[in-house]
Design a protein around this motif. Structure first.
Motif, PDB file in Angstrom:
ATOM      1  N   MET A  49       0.804  -1.201   0.000  1.00 35.89           N
ATOM      2  CA  MET A  49       0.000   0.000   0.000  1.00 35.89           C
ATOM      3  C   MET A  49       0.850   1.270   0.000  1.00 35.89           C
ATOM      4  O   MET A  49       0.536   2.205  -0.676  1.00 35.89           O
ATOM      5  CB  MET A  49      -0.928   0.029   1.207  1.00 35.89           C
ATOM      6  N   ILE A  50       1.873   1.305   0.797  1.00 38.93           N
ATOM      7  CA  ILE A  50       2.647   2.535   0.899  1.00 38.93           C
ATOM      8  C   ILE A  50       3.837   2.560  -0.040  1.00 38.93           C
ATOM      9  O   ILE A  50       4.506   3.552  -0.174  1.00 38.93           O
ATOM     10  CB  ILE A  50       3.103   2.780   2.346  1.00 38.93           C
ATOM     11  N   GLY A  51       4.085   1.492  -0.714  1.00 33.78           N
ATOM     12  CA  GLY A  51       5.233   1.464  -1.608  1.00 33.78           C
ATOM     13  C   GLY A  51       6.442   0.875  -0.910  1.00 33.78           C
ATOM     14  O   GLY A  51       6.393   0.476   0.247  1.00 33.78           O
ATOM     15  N   GLU A  52       7.521   0.846  -1.599  1.00 34.82           N
ATOM     16  CA  GLU A  52       8.735   0.225  -1.072  1.00 34.82           C
ATOM     17  C   GLU A  52       9.395   1.095  -0.011  1.00 34.82           C
ATOM     18  O   GLU A  52       9.567   2.284  -0.200  1.00 34.82           O
ATOM     19  CB  GLU A  52       9.720  -0.028  -2.210  1.00 34.82           C
ATOM     20  N   LEU A  53       9.743   0.483   1.097  1.00 36.54           N
ATOM     21  CA  LEU A  53      10.460   1.167   2.169  1.00 36.54           C
ATOM     22  C   LEU A  53      11.860   0.613   2.324  1.00 36.54           C
ATOM     23  O   LEU A  53      12.563   0.954   3.253  1.00 36.54           O
ATOM     24  CB  LEU A  53       9.716   1.007   3.501  1.00 36.54           C
ATOM     25  N   GLY A  54      12.247  -0.261   1.437  1.00 36.63           N
ATOM     26  CA  GLY A  54      13.559  -0.861   1.536  1.00 36.63           C
ATOM     27  C   GLY A  54      13.634  -1.966   2.572  1.00 36.63           C
ATOM     28  O   GLY A  54      14.721  -2.355   2.987  1.00 36.63           O
ATOM     29  N   LEU A  55      12.495  -2.476   3.013  1.00 33.70           N
ATOM     30  CA  LEU A  55      12.468  -3.561   3.995  1.00 33.70           C
ATOM     31  C   LEU A  55      12.588  -4.903   3.295  1.00 33.70           C
ATOM     32  O   LEU A  55      11.948  -5.128   2.270  1.00 33.70           O
ATOM     33  CB  LEU A  55      11.146  -3.559   4.765  1.00 33.70           C
ATOM     34  N   PRO A  56      13.361  -5.817   3.861  1.00 36.33           N
ATOM     35  CA  PRO A  56      13.376  -7.181   3.328  1.00 36.33           C
ATOM     36  C   PRO A  56      11.985  -7.797   3.476  1.00 36.33           C
ATOM     37  O   PRO A  56      11.233  -7.444   4.392  1.00 36.33           O
ATOM     38  CB  PRO A  56      14.386  -7.912   4.217  1.00 36.33           C
ATOM     39  N   ASP A  57      11.652  -8.692   2.589  1.00 38.88           N
ATOM     40  CA  ASP A  57      10.323  -9.311   2.609  1.00 38.88           C
ATOM     41  C   ASP A  57       9.978  -9.931   3.956  1.00 38.88           C
ATOM     42  O   ASP A  57       8.822  -9.888   4.383  1.00 38.88           O
ATOM     43  CB  ASP A  57      10.203 -10.370   1.517  1.00 38.88           C
ATOM     44  N   ASP A  58      10.963 -10.504   4.638  1.00 36.41           N
ATOM     45  CA  ASP A  58      10.671 -11.158   5.921  1.00 36.41           C
ATOM     46  C   ASP A  58      10.403 -10.160   7.048  1.00 36.41           C
ATOM     47  O   ASP A  58      10.016 -10.544   8.138  1.00 36.41           O
ATOM     48  CB  ASP A  58      11.786 -12.122   6.313  1.00 36.41           C
ATOM     49  N   GLN A  59      10.574  -8.876   6.796  1.00 37.67           N
ATOM     50  CA  GLN A  59      10.292  -7.841   7.793  1.00 37.67           C
ATOM     51  C   GLN A  59       9.051  -7.022   7.447  1.00 37.67           C
ATOM     52  O   GLN A  59       8.681  -6.123   8.182  1.00 37.67           O
ATOM     53  CB  GLN A  59      11.493  -6.905   7.937  1.00 37.67           C
ATOM     54  N   ARG A  60       8.416  -7.362   6.326  1.00 39.61           N
ATOM     55  CA  ARG A  60       7.239  -6.636   5.869  1.00 39.61           C
ATOM     56  C   ARG A  60       5.964  -7.389   6.222  1.00 39.61           C
ATOM     57  O   ARG A  60       5.907  -8.603   6.136  1.00 39.61           O
ATOM     58  CB  ARG A  60       7.272  -6.452   4.351  1.00 39.61           C
ATOM     59  N   SER A  61       4.932  -6.644   6.570  1.00 40.52           N
ATOM     60  CA  SER A  61       3.603  -7.228   6.738  1.00 40.52           C
ATOM     61  C   SER A  61       3.034  -7.555   5.369  1.00 40.52           C
ATOM     62  O   SER A  61       3.355  -6.882   4.393  1.00 40.52           O
ATOM     63  CB  SER A  61       2.663  -6.224   7.417  1.00 40.52           C
ATOM     64  N   SER A  62       2.175  -8.537   5.329  1.00 36.68           N
ATOM     65  CA  SER A  62       1.476  -8.819   4.075  1.00 36.68           C
ATOM     66  C   SER A  62       0.507  -7.661   3.807  1.00 36.68           C
ATOM     67  O   SER A  62       0.116  -6.936   4.734  1.00 36.68           O
ATOM     68  CB  SER A  62       0.702 -10.131   4.183  1.00 36.68           C
ATOM     69  N   PRO A  63       0.085  -7.490   2.571  1.00 32.60           N
ATOM     70  CA  PRO A  63      -0.890  -6.427   2.276  1.00 32.60           C
ATOM     71  C   PRO A  63      -2.181  -6.581   3.079  1.00 32.60           C
ATOM     72  O   PRO A  63      -2.789  -5.588   3.479  1.00 32.60           O
ATOM     73  CB  PRO A  63      -1.148  -6.589   0.773  1.00 32.60           C
ATOM     74  N   GLU A  64      -2.588  -7.818   3.348  1.00 34.77           N
ATOM     75  CA  GLU A  64      -3.806  -8.055   4.127  1.00 34.77           C
ATOM     76  C   GLU A  64      -3.637  -7.590   5.565  1.00 34.77           C
ATOM     77  O   GLU A  64      -4.526  -6.964   6.145  1.00 34.77           O
ATOM     78  CB  GLU A  64      -4.182  -9.543   4.101  1.00 34.77           C
ATOM     79  N   VAL A  65      -2.485  -7.907   6.168  1.00 38.76           N
ATOM     80  CA  VAL A  65      -2.218  -7.487   7.550  1.00 38.76           C
ATOM     81  C   VAL A  65      -2.109  -5.969   7.610  1.00 38.76           C
ATOM     82  O   VAL A  65      -2.670  -5.323   8.508  1.00 38.76           O
ATOM     83  CB  VAL A  65      -0.934  -8.160   8.100  1.00 38.76           C
ATOM     84  N   GLU A  66      -1.423  -5.383   6.662  1.00 37.64           N
ATOM     85  CA  GLU A  66      -1.289  -3.927   6.619  1.00 37.64           C
ATOM     86  C   GLU A  66      -2.669  -3.260   6.555  1.00 37.64           C
ATOM     87  O   GLU A  66      -2.952  -2.323   7.312  1.00 37.64           O
ATOM     88  CB  GLU A  66      -0.450  -3.524   5.413  1.00 37.64           C
ATOM     89  N   ALA A  67      -3.542  -3.751   5.693  1.00 37.83           N
ATOM     90  CA  ALA A  67      -4.887  -3.187   5.559  1.00 37.83           C
ATOM     91  C   ALA A  67      -5.685  -3.352   6.843  1.00 37.83           C
ATOM     92  O   ALA A  67      -6.402  -2.428   7.270  1.00 37.83           O
ATOM     93  CB  ALA A  67      -5.621  -3.846   4.392  1.00 37.83           C
ATOM     94  N   ARG A  68      -5.556  -4.509   7.501  1.00 39.78           N
ATOM     95  CA  ARG A  68      -6.263  -4.757   8.760  1.00 39.78           C
ATOM     96  C   ARG A  68      -5.761  -3.816   9.856  1.00 39.78           C
ATOM     97  O   ARG A  68      -6.540  -3.271  10.637  1.00 39.78           O
ATOM     98  CB  ARG A  68      -6.088  -6.225   9.146  1.00 39.78           C
ATOM     99  N   ARG A  69      -4.458  -3.595   9.904  1.00 36.51           N
ATOM    100  CA  ARG A  69      -3.886  -2.683  10.894  1.00 36.51           C
ATOM    101  C   ARG A  69      -4.383  -1.248  10.669  1.00 36.51           C
ATOM    102  O   ARG A  69      -4.773  -0.568  11.617  1.00 36.51           O
ATOM    103  CB  ARG A  69      -2.362  -2.710  10.812  1.00 36.51           C
ATOM    104  N   VAL A 113       3.305   3.902   7.699  1.00 39.39           N
ATOM    105  CA  VAL A 113       4.655   3.343   7.693  1.00 39.39           C
ATOM    106  C   VAL A 113       4.769   2.251   8.747  1.00 39.39           C
ATOM    107  O   VAL A 113       5.273   1.163   8.485  1.00 39.39           O
ATOM    108  CB  VAL A 113       5.711   4.441   7.922  1.00 39.39           C
ATOM    109  N   ARG A 114       4.263   2.513   9.933  1.00 38.89           N
ATOM    110  CA  ARG A 114       4.341   1.530  11.020  1.00 38.89           C
ATOM    111  C   ARG A 114       3.617   0.231  10.654  1.00 38.89           C
ATOM    112  O   ARG A 114       4.076  -0.855  10.990  1.00 38.89           O
ATOM    113  CB  ARG A 114       3.752   2.120  12.298  1.00 38.89           C
ATOM    114  N   ALA A 115       2.494   0.345   9.969  1.00 39.20           N
ATOM    115  CA  ALA A 115       1.692  -0.833   9.624  1.00 39.20           C
ATOM    116  C   ALA A 115       2.425  -1.791   8.695  1.00 39.20           C
ATOM    117  O   ALA A 115       2.119  -2.982   8.658  1.00 39.20           O
ATOM    118  CB  ALA A 115       0.373  -0.397   8.987  1.00 39.20           C
ATOM    119  N   VAL A 116       3.407  -1.304   7.962  1.00 35.81           N
ATOM    120  CA  VAL A 116       4.165  -2.129   7.015  1.00 35.81           C
ATOM    121  C   VAL A 116       5.155  -3.043   7.732  1.00 35.81           C
ATOM    122  O   VAL A 116       5.432  -4.138   7.283  1.00 35.81           O
ATOM    123  CB  VAL A 116       4.905  -1.219   6.004  1.00 35.81           C
ATOM    124  N   HIS A 117       5.667  -2.620   8.875  1.00 32.74           N
ATOM    125  CA  HIS A 117       6.684  -3.387   9.605  1.00 32.74           C
ATOM    126  C   HIS A 117       6.037  -4.572  10.316  1.00 32.74           C
ATOM    127  O   HIS A 117       5.174  -4.394  11.176  1.00 32.74           O
ATOM    128  CB  HIS A 117       7.396  -2.505  10.635  1.00 32.74           C
TER     129      HIS A 117
END
Length: 67
Positions: free
Chosen positions: A1-21, A46-50
């Motif tokens: 949703m917010i675009g790339e933040l330079g986070l590795p995939d294993d540190q990113r929330s899924s789009p579903e979790v991000e939307a729920r947050r 930004v916080r929701a992506v982590h």
């Protein structure tokens, strides 16, 4: 949703979790009109992506376990 933040995939929330947050933040009394959490000062989009991030609500986190 917010675009790339330079986070590795294993540190990113899924789009579903991000939307729920973000949905949990929408009705929170500590969300400013500018998308900033008044409890911790973060930009909630930004916080929701982590993946490891937690809601700082003082009584009860607005995000459900696992998201």
């Amino acid at each position: 949703m917010i675009g790339e933040l330079g986070l590795p995939d294993d540190q990113r929330s899924s789009p579903e979790v991000e939307a729920r947050r973000l949905a949990g933040c929408r009705d929170c009394e500590y969300l400013s009109g500018y998308g900033t959490c008044l409890m911790c000062g973060c930009l909630v989009r930004v916080r929701a992506v982590h993946a490891a991030a937690r809601c700082p609500h003082p009584i009860q986190g607005r995000w459900q376990a696992g998201g």
